[in-house]
Design an enzyme around this catalytic site. Structure first.
Site, PDB file in Angstrom:
ATOM      1  N   GLU A   1      -0.149  -2.945   6.244  1.00  0.00           N
ATOM      2  CA  GLU A   1       2.069  -1.415   6.391  1.00  0.00           C
ATOM      3  C   GLU A   1       1.063  -0.867   5.288  1.00  0.00           C
ATOM      4  O   GLU A   1       1.802  -0.794   3.905  1.00  0.00           O
ATOM      5  CB  GLU A   1       2.958  -2.056   5.997  1.00  0.00           C
ATOM      6  CG  GLU A   1       3.099  -2.970   7.198  1.00  0.00           C
ATOM      7  CD  GLU A   1       3.496  -2.381   8.661  1.00  0.00           C
ATOM      8  OE1 GLU A   1       3.181  -1.328   8.368  1.00  0.00           O
ATOM      9  OE2 GLU A   1       4.186  -3.511   9.550  1.00  0.00           O
TER      10      GLU A   1
ATOM     11  N   CYS B   1       7.700   4.992   2.364  1.00  0.00           N
ATOM     12  CA  CYS B   1       6.467   4.910   2.893  1.00  0.00           C
ATOM     13  C   CYS B   1       6.314   6.168   4.565  1.00  0.00           C
ATOM     14  O   CYS B   1       5.659   6.316   5.128  1.00  0.00           O
ATOM     15  CB  CYS B   1       5.708   3.546   3.396  1.00  0.00           C
ATOM     16  SG  CYS B   1       7.358   3.222   4.215  1.00  0.00           S
TER      17      CYS B   1
HETATM   18  P1  NAP Z   1      -0.201  -0.576  -4.509  1.00  0.00           P
HETATM   19  O1  NAP Z   1      -0.923  -0.274  -5.736  1.00  0.00           O
HETATM   20  O2  NAP Z   1      -1.246  -0.534  -3.043  1.00  0.00           O
HETATM   21  O3  NAP Z   1      -0.278  -2.197  -4.265  1.00  0.00           O
HETATM   22  C1  NAP Z   1       0.645  -2.575  -3.497  1.00  0.00           C
HETATM   23  C2  NAP Z   1       0.437  -4.410  -4.053  1.00  0.00           C
HETATM   24  O4  NAP Z   1      -0.750  -4.726  -3.673  1.00  0.00           O
HETATM   25  C3  NAP Z   1       1.373  -4.096  -4.947  1.00  0.00           C
HETATM   26  O5  NAP Z   1       1.979  -5.835  -4.650  1.00  0.00           O
HETATM   27  C4  NAP Z   1       0.066  -4.274  -6.333  1.00  0.00           C
HETATM   28  O6  NAP Z   1      -0.124  -5.802  -7.449  1.00  0.00           O
HETATM   29  C5  NAP Z   1      -0.912  -5.697  -5.080  1.00  0.00           C
HETATM   30  N1  NAP Z   1      -2.272  -5.530  -5.835  1.00  0.00           N
HETATM   31  C6  NAP Z   1      -2.787  -4.556  -6.203  1.00  0.00           C
HETATM   32  N2  NAP Z   1      -3.698  -5.103  -6.767  1.00  0.00           N
HETATM   33  C7  NAP Z   1      -4.068  -6.445  -6.186  1.00  0.00           C
HETATM   34  C8  NAP Z   1      -5.097  -7.015  -5.792  1.00  0.00           C
HETATM   35  N3  NAP Z   1      -6.242  -6.898  -6.882  1.00  0.00           N
HETATM   36  N4  NAP Z   1      -4.505  -8.234  -6.158  1.00  0.00           N
HETATM   37  C9  NAP Z   1      -3.453  -8.829  -5.063  1.00  0.00           C
HETATM   38  N5  NAP Z   1      -2.651  -7.640  -4.942  1.00  0.00           N
HETATM   39  C10 NAP Z   1      -2.870  -6.627  -5.788  1.00  0.00           C
HETATM   40  O7  NAP Z   1       0.530   0.143  -3.369  1.00  0.00           O
HETATM   41  P2  NAP Z   1       2.007   0.867  -4.408  1.00  0.00           P
HETATM   42  O8  NAP Z   1       1.692   1.944  -6.027  1.00  0.00           O
HETATM   43  O9  NAP Z   1       2.800  -0.680  -4.841  1.00  0.00           O
HETATM   44  O10 NAP Z   1       2.515   1.398  -3.106  1.00  0.00           O
HETATM   45  C11 NAP Z   1       2.611   2.537  -3.008  1.00  0.00           C
HETATM   46  C12 NAP Z   1       2.285   2.530  -1.852  1.00  0.00           C
HETATM   47  O11 NAP Z   1       2.391   1.964  -0.742  1.00  0.00           O
HETATM   48  C13 NAP Z   1       2.686   3.800  -1.558  1.00  0.00           C
HETATM   49  O12 NAP Z   1       0.726   4.671  -0.669  1.00  0.00           O
HETATM   50  C14 NAP Z   1       2.829   3.946  -0.117  1.00  0.00           C
HETATM   51  O13 NAP Z   1       2.674   4.685   0.993  1.00  0.00           O
HETATM   52  C15 NAP Z   1       2.946   2.631   0.239  1.00  0.00           C
HETATM   53  N6  NAP Z   1       4.114   1.989   1.248  1.00  0.00           N
HETATM   54  C16 NAP Z   1       3.331   1.368   2.194  1.00  0.00           C
HETATM   55  C17 NAP Z   1       4.606   1.035   3.287  1.00  0.00           C
HETATM   56  C18 NAP Z   1       4.323   0.816   4.758  1.00  0.00           C
HETATM   57  O14 NAP Z   1       5.383   0.032   5.551  1.00  0.00           O
HETATM   58  N7  NAP Z   1       3.302   0.840   5.694  1.00  0.00           N
HETATM   59  C19 NAP Z   1       5.893   1.008   2.265  1.00  0.00           C
HETATM   60  C20 NAP Z   1       6.082   1.511   1.661  1.00  0.00           C
HETATM   61  C21 NAP Z   1       5.032   1.819   0.782  1.00  0.00           C
HETATM   62  P3  NAP Z   1       0.517  -4.323  -8.948  1.00  0.00           P
HETATM   63  O15 NAP Z   1       1.642  -3.777  -8.609  1.00  0.00           O
HETATM   64  O16 NAP Z   1       1.319  -5.974  -9.358  1.00  0.00           O
HETATM   65  O17 NAP Z   1      -0.426  -4.161  -9.196  1.00  0.00           O
END
Ligand code: NAP
Length: 666
Positions: free
Chosen positions: A254, A293
């Site tokens: 997602e 999102c």
């Molecule tokens: P993100 O930086 O991509 O992180 C998402 C998750 O991935 C976090 O739990 C992060 O943990 C983890 N992560 C990052 N690098 C990783 C790795 N190398 N190995 C394992 N896990 C890893 O996104 P975010 O900043 O939290 O969220 C914002 C984004 O999410 C926005 O772009 C938004 O559009 C999207 N979003 C989409 C939806 C949907 O349903 N489509 C819903 C909500 C949000 P850490 O925080 O510990 O780095």
């Protein structure tokens, strides 16, 4: 706060490589996160403790636990609301996360009881007839995958994101390892701690990683599932991991997407649809400071409405009170962190180079605040940043169209979205647009004057409907009722005889053995009825008088029952025929037991089909077989009776599943 992990049945304080956490609105340090854990031990614990415990239960047992958990969390939710402002969210924002998450648990608890069997195997569709005489049949079944569900969540909805995913894997019967985003993990941890304290979940069924996942993904295997929510960039990085590819580990994604809203050509200023559009666009820009999102990133409007829409939005946006979410009057809080603010400001600066800035409000300088930004993109039909880059904050871009075709083209330039909205009262316009853009969207939300009061909002993913979208949005699909649970189960087609399939399905399959037992099944309680138990009725002759009487009594004087010549001219009938409803009524007359007894009520009919016409003087008889038993409450259960009506030549003339509620005896 020291954000703890919960692994192999114990809590673990931060150790090793830790990271500091800060309050969104003030930038003050509030905690520390990061635990180094033994990934292989976690997977082993999930599989050999959690998985085993979960698979000993059926769907209903797990659904009951979800309901109990929803009640437990509901009683303690104020503790979560107390932490919520630290994330930058107002109480209203927190409602989506906290109450929204608990509500999702409730929906899944109810769907699990109502739409899934009281057993361990989910039947996916009806029995497929594979042979002429019905001795060899096929059935799709679904069972829980025998691995672990790893759920990696985004920072913006730490509770809803965790509970919506967990309710699906738990109901399916898979143990789960939850990894929340670090920035807001304290809120997810507080909620997770409550789940553990509730003592409702079986041992090993849930674990929680506060901080990085370490080597976890390198140890996953073919029965495991990763469900990821976050940015496109992280998804691409994780998906391409060698181990996940080599072991075909299922990856549900997602991602961020450039969601859009179309203002219909008919929705001129002053119309209810125009007002709804402005109201929802305002909510989408400001709720969670745009960190949703599903938020509307692109506002697609008729060219001649540009001034009206811009003026209305600027007027509304300039009234929005931005500030510390702890203050009651605050309408829009802060972004989650200073880092996120810098990310958004970087994109804003690129957007300002390409587009016209229509509005930029005033936000507090200190803390992770960004004011709402409204842009106009003059050349949007040619592409550009607004279709490509998500500013995960209060930022949106207006773009214009001259005809429905152009509106659809603009939607598609986003490359696939979670949701697009259409605000229109014109069904023809809605039809044209939906037909063209559906393939590019996970959900299409249409709102107008008739639904305005009750509509659920562009930005609200509902547990009943699929959440996820194609292409840019990640290609994933969560929720959607039972659909979302199936990600955590394996679909297998099973072939065999009716008797074998009956045993597997825990339902009677036509062709399997039946047995007749005294007394009449309607005199038996739910407990005493057994699958395959069958009642054969007496025969009843159907006369022309019966047909005429039924026609006059009910008013159903359709020519096929009343006019021999006209009926004969009909390609389906040899002449006048009995009403299908007459057959059902006579069948009931043949099989019911009149006396007061444990059968309480008819609640519905499944798969009714009339298979052969019944003409005057035909004789019918009925077989009534206990097909399926489902406990509904402590006092009654649902019996599905497979009813088959035969004629005097033993040919089937009608068939249906009759649902009745029958008393349960303790
Ligand atoms: P993100 O930086 O991509 O992180 C998402 C998750 O991935 C976090 O739990 C992060 O943990 C983890 N992560 C990052 N690098 C990783 C790795 N190398 N190995 C394992 N896990 C890893 O996104 P975010 O900043 O939290 O969220 C914002 C984004 O999410 C926005 O772009 C938004 O559009 C999207 N979003 C989409 C939806 C949907 O349903 N489509 C819903 C909500 C949000 P850490 O925080 O510990 O780095």
């Amino acid at each position: 706060m020291r954000i703890e992990s919960y692994a192999y049945g114990n809590w673990h304080i931060p150790n090793g490589k830790t990271k500091k956490l800060y309050e969104a609105a003030t930038g003050l340090e509030i905690g520390m996160i990061g635990t180094s854990l033994d990934s292989q031990k976690m997977i082993y614990h999930a599989n050999f403790v959690g998985g085993k415990n979960l698979r000993q239960m059926g769907f209903h047992e797990r659904a009951k636990i979800l309901k109990a958990l929803a009640n437990y969390l509901s009683d303690r939710k104020e503790e979560l609301y107390e932490l919520n402002p630290l994330t930058g969210a107002t109480r209203k924002d927190g409602w989506i996360d906290i109450d929204g998450g608990i509500g999702t648990l409730r929906v899944y608890a109810s769907k699990g009881r109502k739409e899934m069997p009281d057993g361990k195997i989910y039947l996916d569709g009806p029995v497929e007839q594979l042979s002429r005489n019905g001795t060899f049949l096929g059935q799709h079944i679904q069972v829980p995958k025998q691995g672990v569900a790893v759920q990696i969540n985004a920072f913006n909805f730490p509770i809803w994101g965790m509970l919506e995913k967990l309710s699906q894997s738990f109901l399916a019967g898979m143990p789960t390892i939850i990894k929340p985003a670090s920035d807001t993990a304290y809120l997810a941890e507080a909620c997770f701690r409550m789940i553990i304290e509730s003592n409702l979940f079986p041992k090993g069924s849930i674990q929680f990683i506060a901080g990085g996942v370490g080597s976890l993904l390198n140890h996953l295997g073919p029965q495991d599932v990763i469900s990821f929510t976050g940015s496109k960039k992280t998804a691409e990085y994780l998906k391409s991991s060698k181990n996940l590819i080599e072991n075909s580990v299922k990856f549900i994604s997602e991602q961020d997407s450039l969601n859009a809203a179309i203002l219909g050509i008919d929705a001129k200023a002053g119309s209810p649809e125009f007002d709804l559009f402005i109201k929802e666009a305002l909510a989408e820009i400001t709720t969670k400071a745009g960190q949703k999102c599903t938020a509307m990133r692109r506002l697609i409007i008729p060219h001649d409405s540009l001034n009206d829409v811009s003026e209305a939005l600027v007027e509304e946006l300039s009234k929005v009170k931005i500030g510390n979410p702890k203050n009651i009057e605050t309408q829009m809080g802060a972004l989650v962190s200073e880092g996120q603010k810098q990310e958004v400001l970087k994109i804003i600066s690129k957007m300002s180079n390409e587009n016209t800035l229509i509005f930029n409000g005033i936000a507090p300088k200190k803390g992770a605040f960004v004011s709402p930004h409204l842009y106009y993109s003059q050349n949007a039909l040619k592409g550009g940043i607004a279709h490509e880059t998500e500013a995960f904050g209060p930022v949106t871009t207006i773009m214009t169209y001259d005809n429905p075709n152009e509106a659809c083209k603009l939607i598609k330039l986003g490359g696939g979205s979670l949701v697009s909205s259409i605000f229109t009262f014109d069904a023809q316009f809605a039809n044209e647009v939906v037909t063209d853009i559906a393939a590019w969207n996970g959900r299409i939300y249409i709102n107008n004057r008739e639904s305005g009061e009750e509509s659920t909002g562009h930005g609200s993913p509902l547990p009943h409907l699929t959440h996820g979208g194609p292409g840019r949005a990640g290609g994933g699909e969560e929720q959607g009722g039972i659909r979302g649970i199936k990600h955590y189960m394996q679909r297998t087609s099973v072939q065999g005889t009716p008797e074998i399939l009956s045993g597997i399905n825990k339902q009677w399959v036509k062709g399997a053995k039946t047995n007749t037992q005294e007394p009449h099944p309607f005199s038996k309680t739910f407990n005493d009825l057994s699958i395959g138990e069958t009642l054969w009725t007496e025969t009843r002759k159907i006369s022309l008088d019966d047909i005429e009487h039924f026609a006059k009594f009910t008013g159903d004087t359709f020519y096929a029952h009343m006019d021999e010549k006209a009926a004969k001219a009909n390609p389906f009938f040899p002449g006048r025929v009995a009403h299908g409803y007459l057959l059902l009524s006579f069948a009931a007359g043949l099989f019911v037991l009149a006396d007061e007894g444990p059968v309480l009520a008819n609640t519905g009919i499944e798969y009714l089909s009339f298979q052969k016409p019944v003409t005057p003087n035909d004789e019918i008889k009925v077989s009534l077989t206990v097909g399926r038993k489902t406990r509904r409450t402590d006092t009654y259960g649902e019996i599905k009776w497979d009813v088959i009506i035969f004629n005097q030549n033993d040919e089937q003339v009608a068939e249906y599943g009759l649902l009745t509620m029958v008393k349960y005896e303790h």
